[in-house]
Design a protein around this motif. Structure first.
Motif, PDB file in Angstrom:
ATOM      1  N   TYR A  70     -95.916 -33.142 126.142  1.00 41.42           N
ATOM      2  CA  TYR A  70     -96.564 -33.123 127.252  1.00 41.42           C
ATOM      3  C   TYR A  70     -95.708 -33.191 128.447  1.00 41.42           C
ATOM      4  CZ  TYR A  70    -100.473 -33.394 124.095  1.00 41.42           C
ATOM      5  OH  TYR A  70    -101.276 -33.518 122.860  1.00 41.42           O
ATOM      6  N   GLY A  71     -94.966 -33.934 128.569  1.00 44.10           N
ATOM      7  CA  GLY A  71     -94.065 -34.179 129.689  1.00 44.10           C
ATOM      8  C   GLY A  71     -93.279 -32.816 130.073  1.00 44.10           C
ATOM      9  N   GLU A  72     -92.741 -32.283 129.144  1.00 47.08           N
ATOM     10  CA  GLU A  72     -92.255 -30.940 129.382  1.00 47.08           C
ATOM     11  C   GLU A  72     -93.172 -29.925 129.963  1.00 47.08           C
ATOM     12  OE1 GLU A  72     -88.363 -28.847 129.336  1.00 47.08           O
ATOM     13  OE2 GLU A  72     -88.863 -30.873 128.605  1.00 47.08           O
ATOM     14  N   ALA A  73     -94.303 -29.917 129.320  1.00 47.55           N
ATOM     15  CA  ALA A  73     -95.462 -29.061 129.771  1.00 47.55           C
ATOM     16  C   ALA A  73     -95.821 -29.183 131.027  1.00 47.55           C
ATOM     17  CB  ALA A  73     -96.493 -29.147 128.727  1.00 47.55           C
ATOM     18  N   TYR A  74     -95.879 -30.637 131.383  1.00 48.00           N
ATOM     19  CA  TYR A  74     -96.423 -30.772 132.931  1.00 48.00           C
ATOM     20  C   TYR A  74     -95.477 -30.317 133.749  1.00 48.00           C
ATOM     21  CZ  TYR A  74     -98.258 -33.591 136.784  1.00 48.00           C
ATOM     22  OH  TYR A  74     -98.473 -33.915 137.974  1.00 48.00           O
ATOM     23  N   ALA A  75     -94.211 -30.324 133.774  1.00 46.66           N
ATOM     24  CA  ALA A  75     -93.073 -30.035 134.340  1.00 46.66           C
ATOM     25  C   ALA A  75     -93.119 -28.507 134.749  1.00 46.66           C
ATOM     26  CB  ALA A  75     -91.595 -30.211 133.622  1.00 46.66           C
ATOM     27  N   LEU A  76     -93.442 -27.509 133.561  1.00 44.45           N
ATOM     28  CA  LEU A  76     -93.980 -26.253 133.743  1.00 44.45           C
ATOM     29  C   LEU A  76     -95.216 -25.794 134.494  1.00 44.45           C
ATOM     30  CD1 LEU A  76     -93.575 -24.817 130.109  1.00 44.45           C
ATOM     31  CD2 LEU A  76     -92.011 -24.491 132.047  1.00 44.45           C
ATOM     32  N   LYS A  77     -96.125 -26.807 134.504  1.00 45.06           N
ATOM     33  CA  LYS A  77     -97.555 -26.694 135.367  1.00 45.06           C
ATOM     34  C   LYS A  77     -97.091 -26.909 136.868  1.00 45.06           C
ATOM     35  CE  LYS A  77    -102.198 -27.843 134.924  1.00 45.06           C
ATOM     36  NZ  LYS A  77    -103.268 -28.247 134.188  1.00 45.06           N
ATOM     37  N   LYS A  78     -96.120 -27.973 136.902  1.00 41.36           N
ATOM     38  CA  LYS A  78     -95.629 -28.322 138.376  1.00 41.36           C
ATOM     39  C   LYS A  78     -94.958 -27.097 139.184  1.00 41.36           C
ATOM     40  CE  LYS A  78     -94.095 -32.227 139.528  1.00 41.36           C
ATOM     41  NZ  LYS A  78     -93.238 -33.443 139.864  1.00 41.36           N
ATOM     42  N   PRO A 110     -88.726 -22.414 128.495  1.00 45.53           N
ATOM     43  CA  PRO A 110     -88.637 -21.044 129.265  1.00 45.53           C
ATOM     44  C   PRO A 110     -89.325 -20.020 128.408  1.00 45.53           C
ATOM     45  CG  PRO A 110     -86.601 -22.089 129.193  1.00 45.53           C
ATOM     46  CD  PRO A 110     -87.523 -22.820 128.317  1.00 45.53           C
ATOM     47  N   MET A 111     -89.435 -19.935 127.050  1.00 48.65           N
ATOM     48  CA  MET A 111     -90.249 -19.077 126.455  1.00 48.65           C
ATOM     49  C   MET A 111     -91.514 -18.806 126.808  1.00 48.65           C
ATOM     50  SD  MET A 111     -88.817 -19.446 122.404  1.00 48.65           S
ATOM     51  CE  MET A 111     -87.041 -19.521 122.199  1.00 48.65           C
ATOM     52  N   LEU A 112     -92.160 -20.218 127.172  1.00 53.34           N
ATOM     53  CA  LEU A 112     -93.689 -20.420 127.534  1.00 53.34           C
ATOM     54  C   LEU A 112     -93.451 -19.664 129.011  1.00 53.34           C
ATOM     55  CD1 LEU A 112     -94.572 -23.614 126.066  1.00 53.34           C
ATOM     56  CD2 LEU A 112     -95.881 -21.533 125.814  1.00 53.34           C
ATOM     57  N   ALA A 113     -92.737 -20.130 129.865  1.00 54.28           N
ATOM     58  CA  ALA A 113     -92.660 -19.723 131.232  1.00 54.28           C
ATOM     59  C   ALA A 113     -92.606 -18.224 131.312  1.00 54.28           C
ATOM     60  CB  ALA A 113     -91.569 -20.390 131.927  1.00 54.28           C
ATOM     61  N   GLN A 114     -91.870 -17.538 130.652  1.00 54.30           N
ATOM     62  CA  GLN A 114     -91.587 -16.132 130.914  1.00 54.30           C
ATOM     63  C   GLN A 114     -92.555 -15.351 129.827  1.00 54.30           C
ATOM     64  OE1 GLN A 114     -87.411 -15.938 129.223  1.00 54.30           O
ATOM     65  NE2 GLN A 114     -86.749 -17.538 130.958  1.00 54.30           N
ATOM     66  N   PRO A 133     -99.068 -21.203 134.449  1.00 53.71           N
ATOM     67  CA  PRO A 133    -100.409 -21.577 134.021  1.00 53.71           C
ATOM     68  C   PRO A 133    -100.512 -22.166 132.605  1.00 53.71           C
ATOM     69  CG  PRO A 133     -99.954 -19.366 133.808  1.00 53.71           C
ATOM     70  CD  PRO A 133     -98.764 -19.826 134.378  1.00 53.71           C
ATOM     71  N   ILE A 134    -100.433 -23.375 132.345  1.00 54.00           N
ATOM     72  CA  ILE A 134    -100.263 -23.998 131.361  1.00 54.00           C
ATOM     73  C   ILE A 134    -101.419 -25.011 131.021  1.00 54.00           C
ATOM     74  CG2 ILE A 134     -98.980 -26.046 130.212  1.00 54.00           C
ATOM     75  CD1 ILE A 134     -97.354 -23.398 129.964  1.00 54.00           C
ATOM     76  N   GLY A 135    -102.005 -24.841 129.769  1.00 59.78           N
ATOM     77  CA  GLY A 135    -102.871 -25.839 129.303  1.00 59.78           C
ATOM     78  C   GLY A 135    -102.373 -26.741 128.192  1.00 59.78           C
ATOM     79  N   MET A 136    -102.762 -28.031 127.992  1.00 58.87           N
ATOM     80  CA  MET A 136    -102.273 -28.948 127.127  1.00 58.87           C
ATOM     81  C   MET A 136    -103.445 -29.333 126.374  1.00 58.87           C
ATOM     82  SD  MET A 136     -99.816 -31.277 129.301  1.00 58.87           S
ATOM     83  CE  MET A 136    -100.672 -31.611 130.665  1.00 58.87           C
ATOM     84  N   VAL A 137    -103.485 -29.419 125.016  1.00 61.89           N
ATOM     85  CA  VAL A 137    -104.191 -29.780 123.933  1.00 61.89           C
ATOM     86  C   VAL A 137    -103.991 -30.819 123.192  1.00 61.89           C
ATOM     87  CG1 VAL A 137    -105.597 -29.224 121.763  1.00 61.89           C
ATOM     88  CG2 VAL A 137    -104.952 -27.217 123.381  1.00 61.89           C
ATOM     89  N   VAL A 138    -104.887 -31.987 123.272  1.00 64.23           N
ATOM     90  CA  VAL A 138    -104.585 -33.207 122.323  1.00 64.23           C
ATOM     91  C   VAL A 138    -105.051 -32.832 121.070  1.00 64.23           C
ATOM     92  CG1 VAL A 138    -105.077 -35.593 121.921  1.00 64.23           C
ATOM     93  CG2 VAL A 138    -104.719 -34.592 124.240  1.00 64.23           C
ATOM     94  N   PRO A 139    -104.641 -32.533 119.951  1.00 62.09           N
ATOM     95  CA  PRO A 139    -104.904 -31.953 118.920  1.00 62.09           C
ATOM     96  C   PRO A 139    -106.083 -33.101 118.036  1.00 62.09           C
ATOM     97  CG  PRO A 139    -102.767 -31.478 118.770  1.00 62.09           C
ATOM     98  CD  PRO A 139    -103.108 -32.514 120.081  1.00 62.09           C
TER      99      PRO A 139
END
Length: 348
Positions: free
Chosen positions: A235-243, A221-225, A247-253
């Motif tokens: 990444y699963g949690e990030a993808y759920a936000l994106k769905k 929620p901190m990212l969402a807000q 506006p979420i981007g994911m980095v594979v370090p």
């Protein structure tokens, strides 16, 4: 794997389906025809195990299967309360941070491919020395950011220390295994190695100010807000936000991927070791690994599983790329947890 508190709040609804609570668990049913007890988490996890896995598992083990709903700390306590000779259930699934100490204390037996044929197909990162355990579920995590707030995202963990990101980062609290991994990673990147926890905590302190989340369900929620624009997150949690349209981007370090894990361990003294092995082989099978990937966005550990195209965005690290996952010395982390917490409290 992260367990969101919101997912656990519904665990009580599954209580009638669960095995006896902690006090009764320590008895450990050992009759030849006793039901097989398998553990899992509450909420969505318990529902999936009950509705999707148990109907497939019961014919394989040839008897009823009951669920033990709980958390790693409670399961570890149940094993210790029961003693090595009387394990509360034959196969323990939990985060490695809890399993590592029980393993060192002699609670678990080594695995063999004769008992668990699918073990032979498991990726190296999910195997343990002497096959004393196996990681059955991997939830990779890396750097997640808001694409509308970060013009140039970091490409590595090391780049999080770029002054440009000061005040934009969200973080986990020290009670979460992700924070422990970040401390050891910082020790590796900037100090003498992952055991350089003093240097690791000091480097994390350099990222202040940042809000701390106890679990992923608080960090998302901190990212969402827009309270934070960058965070370490699975990444699963990030993808759920994106769905949901965030506006979420994911980095594979570039300097390695971290993971939440679920290790599976067979109790050495259980009279149901053969049933536990069948259950574990079931979990590691291609069919169930793919089901778990679809439900929880976890990377399959069975090398024969081909990830469908529709899951590749949600699980950007899978297959041969699992070799990029960093593994940490959880025995060291468990032994030094009090010191890490003390350092964290003093400086963060």
């Amino acid at each position: 794997m992260p367990i969101s508190r919101r997912r656990l709040l519904t665990a009580s609804a599954l209580a009638p389906l669960a095995a006896p609570a902690l006090g009764r668990l320590t008895g450990g049913a050992h009759a030849d025809d006793a039901p097989l007890v398998v553990n899992t988490y509450g909420g969505r996890w318990g529902t999936f195990w009950r509705d999707q896995l148990l109907p497939k598992l019961q014919p394989i083990v040839g008897r009823p299967v009951r669920l033990e709903i709980g958390l790693g700390s409670a399961w570890a306590a149940a094993f210790r309360a029961a003693g090595k000779a009387n394990p509360p259930f034959p196969c323990l699934m939990t985060n490695e941070r809890y399993a590592v100490s029980l393993r060192a204390e002699g609670y678990f037996a080594p695995l063999t491919t004769a008992q668990v044929p699918n073990l032979a197909q498991v990726a190296e990162v999910a195997r343990y020395k002497d096959d004393m355990s196996v990681t059955g579920m991997i939830s990779p995590f890396g750097i997640v950011y808001r694409t509308d707030m970060v013009k140039t995202p970091p490409k590595s963990w090391r780049e999080l220390w770029n002054p440009a990101y000061k005040g934009q980062i969200g973080f986990y609290s020290v009670d979460n295994s992700a924070a422990i991994m970040m401390v050891m990673l910082a020790g590796k990147l900037f100090g003498k190695g992952e055991q350089d926890i003093e240097r690791g905590v000091a480097k994390i302190a350099e990222l202040k100010p940042f809000p701390q989340a106890a679990f992923s369900g608080q960090l998302s929620p901190m990212l969402a807000q827009g309270q934070v624009s960058i965070a370490p997150l699975d990444y699963g949690e990030a993808y759920a936000l994106k769905k949901k349209g965030v506006p979420i981007g994911m980095v594979v370090p570039e300097d390695g991927v971290l993971m939440y894990d679920q290790s599976f361990n067979i109790a050495a003294a259980s009279p149901q070791k053969d049933l536990a092995a069948r259950y574990l082989d079931f979990i590691l099978s291609p069919e169930i690994q793919l089901m778990l990937a679809k439900e929880f966005y976890v990377a399959p550990v069975n090398k024969t599983v081909k990830l469908p195209d529709e899951l590749k965005e949600a699980i950007p690290v899978s297959g041969d790329a699992l070799s990029s996952i960093l593994r940490f010395d959880w025995a060291f982390a468990a032994a030094n947890q009090p010191q890490i917490s003390k350092l964290w409290s003093a400086s963060i």
